[in-house]
Design an enzyme around this catalytic site. Structure first.
Site, PDB file in Angstrom:
ATOM      1  N   ASP A   1       0.829  -1.201   0.000  1.00 42.49           N
ATOM      2  CA  ASP A   1       0.000   0.000   0.000  1.00 42.49           C
ATOM      3  C   ASP A   1       0.869   1.259   0.000  1.00 42.49           C
ATOM      4  O   ASP A   1       2.041   1.231   0.391  1.00 42.49           O
ATOM      5  CB  ASP A   1      -0.909  -0.018   1.231  1.00 42.49           C
ATOM      6  CG  ASP A   1      -2.243   0.669   0.990  1.00 42.49           C
ATOM      7  OD1 ASP A   1      -2.301   1.515   0.072  1.00 42.49           O
ATOM      8  OD2 ASP A   1      -3.202   0.367   1.701  1.00 42.49           O
TER       9      ASP A   1
ATOM     10  N   GLU B   1       3.396   5.152  -3.621  1.00 42.83           N
ATOM     11  CA  GLU B   1       3.666   6.278  -4.543  1.00 42.83           C
ATOM     12  C   GLU B   1       5.068   6.901  -4.381  1.00 42.83           C
ATOM     13  O   GLU B   1       5.600   7.328  -5.415  1.00 42.83           O
ATOM     14  CB  GLU B   1       2.601   7.364  -4.361  1.00 42.83           C
ATOM     15  CG  GLU B   1       1.223   6.961  -4.813  1.00 42.83           C
ATOM     16  CD  GLU B   1       0.501   6.079  -3.791  1.00 42.83           C
ATOM     17  OE1 GLU B   1      -0.439   5.363  -4.155  1.00 42.83           O
ATOM     18  OE2 GLU B   1       0.902   6.109  -2.614  1.00 42.83           O
TER      19      GLU B   1
ATOM     20  N   ASP C   1      -7.876   4.403  -3.718  1.00 45.71           N
ATOM     21  CA  ASP C   1      -9.030   4.648  -2.848  1.00 45.71           C
ATOM     22  C   ASP C   1     -10.098   5.475  -3.566  1.00 45.71           C
ATOM     23  O   ASP C   1     -10.373   6.629  -3.216  1.00 45.71           O
ATOM     24  CB  ASP C   1      -8.568   5.359  -1.573  1.00 45.71           C
ATOM     25  CG  ASP C   1      -7.600   4.517  -0.769  1.00 45.71           C
ATOM     26  OD1 ASP C   1      -7.627   3.291  -0.911  1.00 45.71           O
ATOM     27  OD2 ASP C   1      -6.800   5.082  -0.004  1.00 45.71           O
TER      28      ASP C   1
END
Length: 949
Positions: A555, A558, A632
């Site tokens: 997760d 980035e 998300d």
């Protein structure tokens, strides 16, 4: 391409080439021959050195330098094997021509302009004359260049790729996109054309595709408030949206509240909880033309120009998205504008920016511009079709693996199972209800609250993690665990990284706290360091892998060190990297993070396929056993629709494995509060049903999201049409496993793309170029998701072909027409292409329940068809050494015969003898995927068998 189109393309490319050759009378320096290519030193333009080399006879690597030296650092993206390519090199009149069996590359020695043609000399595309630029830049003491490259390309092509973005754009011809990584945004610097070529831009920094200018604030316009006074728009801040009580009214000439820095410019002490803000007045352009607008929004947002609604959107307060629209404005003419914004909670984010008009021809060019690099480096690849182009892309960036068979089944997740009993209870309920499932997911915060990054478990909630995993495996399921590259600074793991200089320290130095009450300080490790990657794996191995976890959920890759920070501060938070400043290496973190996990696991256990789910990605990540999901996203119909084009373009960026949170992640409060029988509950169930139908036809089928719980039995009772529909599509997915797993096998054996834009299979039909709400799932099935509440039909375009069959009724339709397809609550329109084959196996509840025998082969007649049935051992890497089988199924339309070809290859445990059931559907013999009776059964032992249809 039409004859007119070919003629125009020839004029465009060769006209530019002739101009480039003869425009300059200077005599260029002689070239230098190097392995597989040449080096040229242009005498005009910004590049002082140009190296053009062949990777294969139809893949070209171009390097352009602002000096006569070239960057010698190893690419993070490209891993091509070095082969010798025979090249015929000719020099005449200041022009170099490099010819292979597949391509002719022409270089203007004076300007360095490169043009591409096929082996017969037919132009493909060309760099723009003087379309290359460099500007020196120094960051953190390291010198580099801001750089750009423009290409003249055919006007009537379709352009796809660039990764996964949320503005619901399909064809990027004439469009702009900023390439950076962000939650819900995955940037891949690769484009592919319907003219069967691709360009991979090998740069890791913030990059723009299309217009190289950044969107700028609305003070570029003349602005008038609601009374007509020049100077800005009227901004009215209502602290109570119900009573419309005005907190303050002021004039604003910019609307820029897009990040944690700029939100400080909101009125002091303004209460956002139940607020509404309206900006209104008029805008006037300083020139005439098409202005392109970008609205960055969270909360409920509407925007009108001249009374016409441009968009109506919602996003949760902490996770903004973007809306794009255009307006044709005339110089000196005032245009009414109104932006209405309801923040939907605490401090939120909003911004409105625009790009002034550019020449239409320039806008349609392919162009890349990057913030920092050492020199321009890109790969041009040409193919016979778009699949061939993607194969070339993977020649450069690496093969995709065959994902484990269990991963192609159903994934159940939620944010989050808070205890091991909750997780086991959910899996047990699936098995009790006989709902097919292969995978269950343990999301974040299983650790002690103050020990993020420790990889330890909170023993009050997870007292026996090994026992939990054993019980999962005993129920024939797999478990994936969420692992972040994030570490609280008090953990032992943080200290181990820090001792080696492998932590990004700025967040700790600035005391940046996360969102876990009352806020904890930590940061991310430097994935660009090989030593740090090894340590990350070692920590995961010792604490998690040894306990039996099957898959990794990476997760926030980035990296999202601080959500909603400005780009500037994001770079400051993640620098320096082991390779250089984050400005230069901004986009490739997820690639390096996945690399460490993949190589680490294969180093200790090469008998189990790696499975990584990552929230971000980059070119080449397919070689590391990675699937990317769309982040998300919101639980809105428009978000669902946007996932269709987002997933298609991601797949057409060369990365075959993609998924999303079926149902959306971030939930509108009205759904959280919905009660039985309410309109909100009705819509919630229909939204999840439609999304589930769509999700059954993407590469990875995965449900996830915030409360309300997303298990099918929590969404609706079993008598409800929502439950029935979701169960139907889950079971259909499993019945289609021989078809689906073959597609997974092809990603390796054929460099195949599972989720396919219509242009991939019907590029001659230009009507499909802009269709972003239909896609091919493999070669045979066209999925047409329904994304409007209450819709019971939808328009479907049937591409020009031999025809189409409604998968449920068997009704035949001619291609090249738009129809109104029925879409009752429980069914999504699904069509099978005439001249295709779909293989079905027995009904199963998990992928290893029983062998795929018998296999029902459904032939959709109307044209010749072929399908290669792929099988292997399902979980290991033996397929890399050839241990798999392929059985060709071939339908002859002229003889009405299906031939089951000789089995090629073998593997341990394969079925030596098996049964095929042949069912042929045609215009006169209708059939549907719910009734596979009426077949002819044949026995098969590996030798060819033919059956008359």
């Amino acid at each position: 391409m039409s004859e007119k189109g070919k003629m125009m393309k020839n004029i465009l490319v060769w006209g530019a080439l002739i101009c480039a050759i003869y425009a300059c009378g200077e005599t260029s320096k002689s070239y230098e021959q190097v392995e597989n290519g040449v080096v040229v030193y242009p005498t005009t333009g910004s590049a002082k050195g140009l190296k053009v080399t062949f990777v294969t006879d139809d893949i070209v690597k171009v390097e352009a330098s602002a000096t006569t030296a070239f960057d010698t650092t190893t690419s993070l993206v490209a891993v091509p094997e070095q082969v010798s390519v025979p090249i015929d090199i000719k020099e005449a009149d200041g022009t170099l021509t490099l010819a292979t069996d597949e391509l002719i590359v022409t270089i203007n020695q004076a300007t360095g302009q490169v043009s591409y043609a096929d082996a017969e000399g037919n132009p493909i595309m060309s760099e723009q004359n003087e379309g290359r630029a460099f500007e020196a830049i120094t960051v953190e003491g390291k010198a580099g260049y801001t750089m750009s490259q423009k290409f003249d390309s055919p006007e009537d092509e379709g352009i796809y790729g660039l990764g996964q973005h949320q503005a619901d754009e399909m064809n990027y011809k004439g469009k702009n996109e900023e390439l950076f990584q962000y939650n819900t945004k995955v940037s891949i610097p690769f484009v592919m054309s319907t003219e069967n070529y691709g360009i991979l831009w090998d740069n890791y920094s913030l990059t723009r595709y299309g217009d190289e200018r950044p969107y700028t604030n609305i003070d570029q316009f003349k602005l008038y408030d609601k009374t007509g006074k020049e100077g800005g728009l009227t901004a009215t801040y209502y602290d109570d949206q119900n009573s419309e009580h005005v907190f303050v009214e002021r004039v604003e000439d910019i609307i820029d509240y897009e990040n944690l820095t700029t939100v400080e410019n909101f009125p002091k002490d303004f209460p956002f909880a139940n607020a509404k803000i309206v900006w209104e007045g008029q805008i006037e352009g300083s020139e005439s033309g098409l202005f392109r607008f970008l609205c960055y929004y969270a909360g409920y947002t509407k925007l009108w120009i001249n009374g016409e609604l441009q968009f109506e959107k919602w996003r949760t307060a902490w996770n903004p998205s973007v809306a794009k629209f255009s307006a044709d404005l005339k110089k000196g003419e005032k245009n009414d504008i109104k932006l209405e914004w309801i923040p939907d909670g605490g401090v939120s984010y909003i911004g409105l920016k625009a790009l002034s008009p550019v020449d239409e021809a320039a806008q349609k060019q392919i162009a890349f511009s990057s913030e920092m690099g050492q020199n321009i480096r890109y790969y041009f690849m040409a193919g016979d079709n778009m699949d061939d182009v993607i194969s070339k892309y993977r020649t450069v960036t690496g093969k995709a693996q065959v994902m484990p068979k269990w991963s192609m089944g159903f994934w159940q997740s939620r944010e989050r199972y808070k205890t091991q009993d909750e997780l086991l209870g959910a899996l047990g309920e699936f098995r009790k209800r006989h709902i097919p499932i292969d995978n269950i997911v343990l999301d974040w915060s299983y650790w002690p609250k103050t020990e993020w990054g420790s990889h330890d478990f909170d023993l009050e909630r997870f007292p026996d993690i090994t026992g939990m995993i054993d019980k999962i495996h005993e129920q024939n399921a797999r478990v994936m665990i969420s692992v972040w590259p994030k570490f609280y600074h008090n953990t032992e793991h943080y200290k181990q990284f820090d001792a080696q200089g492998w932590m990004y320290k700025r967040a700790v130095e600035d005391s940046v706290k996360d969102w876990i009450y009352p806020g904890y300080i930590g940061s991310f490790y430097d994935a660009y360091s090989s030593g740090a990657r090894k340590m990350f794996w070692d920590q995961i191995h010792d604490k998690l892998y040894t306990k039996g976890f099957d898959a990794w959920w990476m997760d926030a890759s980035e990296p999202d060190i601080l959500s909603n920070a400005s780009i500037k501060y994001r770079k400051e938070l993640s620098t320096p990297t082991a390779l250089g400043p984050s400005t230069e290496y901004f986009n490739a973190y997820a690639l390096q993070n996945a690399k460490g996990i993949y190589e680490g696991q294969r180093s200790v256990n090469n008998d189990e396929r790696v499975f990584i789910l990552t929230r971000s990605g980059f070119a080449g990540i397919q070689r590391f056993g990675a699937v990317t999901w769309s982040g998300d996203i919101g639980t809105r119909w428009e978000d669902m629709k946007a996932q269709i084009s987002a997933g298609i373009n991601f797949a057409m960026s060369g990365l075959p494995y993609w998924t999303m949170d079926v149902g959306g992640f971030c939930v509108e409060k009205r759904y959280e509060r919905a009660t039985e029988g309410s309109e909100d509950m009705k819509e919630w169930r229909e939204l999840n049903t439609r999304w589930f139908q769509f999700g059954a036809f993407v590469p990875l089928f995965r449900v996830h999201g915030q409360y309300p719980f997303r298990e099918v039995y929590n969404l609706a009772p079993e008598t409800h049409p929502a439950y029935k529909s979701m169960l139907y599509y889950n079971k259909l997915r499993y019945k289609m496993m021989p078809y689906i797993y073959s597609l997974a096998g092809w990603t390796y054996t054929k460099d195949y793309t599972i989720m396919r834009g219509l242009a991939m299979d019907f590029s001659a039909d230009k009507k499909v170029y802009d269709i972003g709400d239909q896609f091919m799932f493999g070669p045979s099935l066209m999925a047409c998701p329904v994304y409007a509440y209450g819709a019971r039909d939808r328009e479907v375009y049937l591409p020009k072909s031999a025809g189409w069959y409604d998968a449920y009724s068997g009704e035949y339709y001619t291609g090249g027409q738009t129809i109104t397809a029925q879409a009752e609550y429980e069914r999504m329109p699904l069509f099978a292409k005439a001249g295709s084959i779909v293989t079905f196996g027995p009904e199963i509840e998990y992928t290893t329940q029983k062998p795929a025998d018998p296999i029902t082969v459904v032939v959709y007649a109307g044209a010749d068809a072929s399908f290669d049935l792929y099988e292997d051992e399902g979980t290991n890497y033996n397929y890399e050494s050839g241990k798999f089988t392929s059985i060709n199924l071939k339908w002859s339309e002229s003889t009405k015969t299906l031939t089951i070809g000789e089995r090629e290859g073998s593997f341990d445990g394969m079925l030596e003898n098996r049964t095929f059931r042949i069912k042929v559907i045609n215009k006169d013999n209708k059939g549907n995927i719910d009734d596979l009776s009426g077949y002819e059964e044949v026995k098969y032992s590996g030798q060819p068998v033919s059956v008359k249809g």
